[in-house]
Design a protein around this motif. Structure first.
Motif, PDB file in Angstrom:
ATOM      1  N   UNK A 192       0.838  -1.209   0.000  1.00  0.00           N
ATOM      2  CA  UNK A 192       0.000   0.000   0.000  1.00  0.00           C
ATOM      3  C   UNK A 192       0.866   1.250   0.000  1.00  0.00           C
ATOM      4  N   UNK A 193       0.514   2.189  -0.846  1.00  0.00           N
ATOM      5  CA  UNK A 193       1.230   3.464  -0.918  1.00  0.00           C
ATOM      6  C   UNK A 193       0.248   4.617  -0.762  1.00  0.00           C
ATOM      7  N   UNK A 194       0.653   5.606  -0.010  1.00  0.00           N
ATOM      8  CA  UNK A 194      -0.182   6.792   0.149  1.00  0.00           C
ATOM      9  C   UNK A 194      -0.302   7.527  -1.184  1.00  0.00           C
ATOM     10  N   UNK A 195      -1.445   8.169  -1.421  1.00  0.00           N
ATOM     11  CA  UNK A 195      -1.559   9.024  -2.615  1.00  0.00           C
ATOM     12  C   UNK A 195      -0.467  10.089  -2.600  1.00  0.00           C
ATOM     13  N   UNK A 196      -0.032  10.509  -3.760  1.00  0.00           N
ATOM     14  CA  UNK A 196       1.099  11.426  -3.865  1.00  0.00           C
ATOM     15  C   UNK A 196       0.899  12.692  -3.046  1.00  0.00           C
ATOM     16  N   UNK A 197      -0.304  13.251  -3.066  1.00  0.00           N
ATOM     17  CA  UNK A 197      -0.572  14.487  -2.337  1.00  0.00           C
ATOM     18  C   UNK A 197      -0.409  14.277  -0.831  1.00  0.00           C
ATOM     19  N   UNK A 198      -0.984  13.182  -0.327  1.00  0.00           N
ATOM     20  CA  UNK A 198      -0.891  12.868   1.105  1.00  0.00           C
ATOM     21  C   UNK A 198       0.552  12.537   1.478  1.00  0.00           C
ATOM     22  N   UNK A 199       1.227  11.811   0.600  1.00  0.00           N
ATOM     23  CA  UNK A 199       2.610  11.441   0.852  1.00  0.00           C
ATOM     24  C   UNK A 199       3.511  12.674   0.954  1.00  0.00           C
ATOM     25  N   UNK A 200       3.269  13.644   0.097  1.00  0.00           N
ATOM     26  CA  UNK A 200       4.063  14.876   0.125  1.00  0.00           C
ATOM     27  C   UNK A 200       3.843  15.630   1.427  1.00  0.00           C
ATOM     28  N   UNK A 201       2.570  15.718   1.858  1.00  0.00           N
ATOM     29  CA  UNK A 201       2.256  16.397   3.119  1.00  0.00           C
ATOM     30  C   UNK A 201       2.906  15.676   4.298  1.00  0.00           C
ATOM     31  N   UNK A 202       2.842  14.337   4.286  1.00  0.00           N
ATOM     32  CA  UNK A 202       3.435  13.547   5.363  1.00  0.00           C
ATOM     33  C   UNK A 202       4.951  13.723   5.395  1.00  0.00           C
ATOM     34  N   UNK A 203       5.563  13.861   4.226  1.00  0.00           N
ATOM     35  CA  UNK A 203       7.009  14.079   4.157  1.00  0.00           C
ATOM     36  C   UNK A 203       7.397  15.412   4.793  1.00  0.00           C
ATOM     37  N   UNK A 204       6.559  16.435   4.595  1.00  0.00           N
ATOM     38  CA  UNK A 204       6.818  17.729   5.230  1.00  0.00           C
ATOM     39  C   UNK A 204       6.744  17.601   6.759  1.00  0.00           C
ATOM     40  N   UNK A 205       5.741  16.832   7.236  1.00  0.00           N
ATOM     41  CA  UNK A 205       5.587  16.644   8.681  1.00  0.00           C
ATOM     42  C   UNK A 205       6.791  15.891   9.239  1.00  0.00           C
TER      43      UNK A 205
END
Length: 306
Positions: free
Chosen positions: A180-193
């Protein structure tokens, strides 16, 4: 560039951030209450997000085996330290002795270990570190609580299993195993966090040190005894036990070695405050081990390469 040099550079970056936190604490820009809330935010939000994101990579058997080894090495190293210190402190049943032993056993493997490992080995290193951190969470909320509070300080399986770090590890492992992979938008936000982990963790450590009256306790031999046990004995003992096993992947070995050599866990100060057992000594040990780890951690990284 050698790992020891990378480690020195990473620690220097972290200490610049610690110095910023120290300054913010001294001028009261960040007070004790704010620092407590920031620490909670790091431990309960940022850290778990970073742990989960470390699992967002393609499945392969080598990673899974490495994670399992990290778990096993964690349990063995904690068990050996608990047994050894129980013997060394068999005649010292004082509150100071309890504080020293807790500091020697439990390292700041998540709060300081994650940003350091992330800088040294990237997400793969953090992935392996989650095994060791999982063992830390289980041990600190079972053995650690009873050790500090006595048999009357009961802990629950629910409290261990519902800690954010454990939940993030569990969910991350499921995502890793199922692909399972997070959607790109969510993944980008999570990377910032997750990117906030290092600066916030180090700033919080700096604020904590700024509020510690170190000078009045520097004559206490127990502070140096605990510092030696935490920064030297624990990682060297780990190296002596496991360096000779060729089946342990180098990255897994180095990750656990660095985690074992991190300074004293901030959890010790929180437990000391809660159970009223020499919190000042605990805070000083935390501060001294954090400062001296700038010297000892690169040495342990060099030792790991031998």
């Amino acid at each position: 560039m050698s790992l020891s040099i990378i480690c020195v550079k990473q620690i220097l970056i972290m200490f610049i951030l610690v110095a910023l936190g120290f300054l913010c604490g001294k001028i009261n820009l960040i007070d004790k209450e704010t620092n407590s809330k920031l620490s909670g935010f790091v431990l309960e939000v940022v850290n778990p997000v970073l742990i989960f994101m470390s699992y967002q990579q393609s499945f392969n058997n080598e990673l899974l085996i490495g994670l399992g080894m990290s778990l096993v090495l964690g349990f063995i190293s904690y068990g050996v330290m608990i047994f050894l210190l129980k013997f060394l402190y068999r005649k010292n049943k004082t509150n100071e002795g309890i504080v020293e032993q807790f500091a020697a056993i439990y390292s700041n493997c998540a709060f300081m270990g994650i940003p350091l490992i992330n800088g040294l080995f990237g997400e793969e290193g953090v992935f392996f570190l989650t095994g060791y951190v999982t063992v830390f969470n289980i041990m600190v909320w079972t053995h650690g609580v009873v050790f500090f509070g006595g048999k009357e300080a009961q802990t629950s399986v629910k409290k261990v299993l519902t800690s954010p770090a454990i939940i993030a590890t569990f969910l991350g492992l499921i995502a890793f195993l199922t692909g399972f992979r997070l959607p790109e938008l969510v993944s980008s936000a999570a990377s910032y966090v997750s990117g906030m982990n290092t600066p916030l963790a180090m700033i919080c450590a700096g604020v904590t040190i700024s509020g510690t009256v170190i000078g009045t306790h520097l004559k206490n031999i127990g502070v140096y005894r605990a510092t030696f046990l935490r920064l030297i004995l624990c990682p060297v003992l780990f190296w002596l036990m496991f360096r000779w096993f060729d089946f342990i992947p180098d990255t897994v070995f180095m990750v656990v070695l660095v985690a074992a050599g991190c300074p004293a866990a901030a959890t010790g100060t929180m437990f000391a405050l809660r159970y009223k057992k020499c919190p000042e000594i605990s805070a000083v040990v935390f501060a001294v081990t954090t400062l001296l780890s700038a010297i000892t951690l690169p040495l342990m990284v060099m030792l790991g390469g031998v």
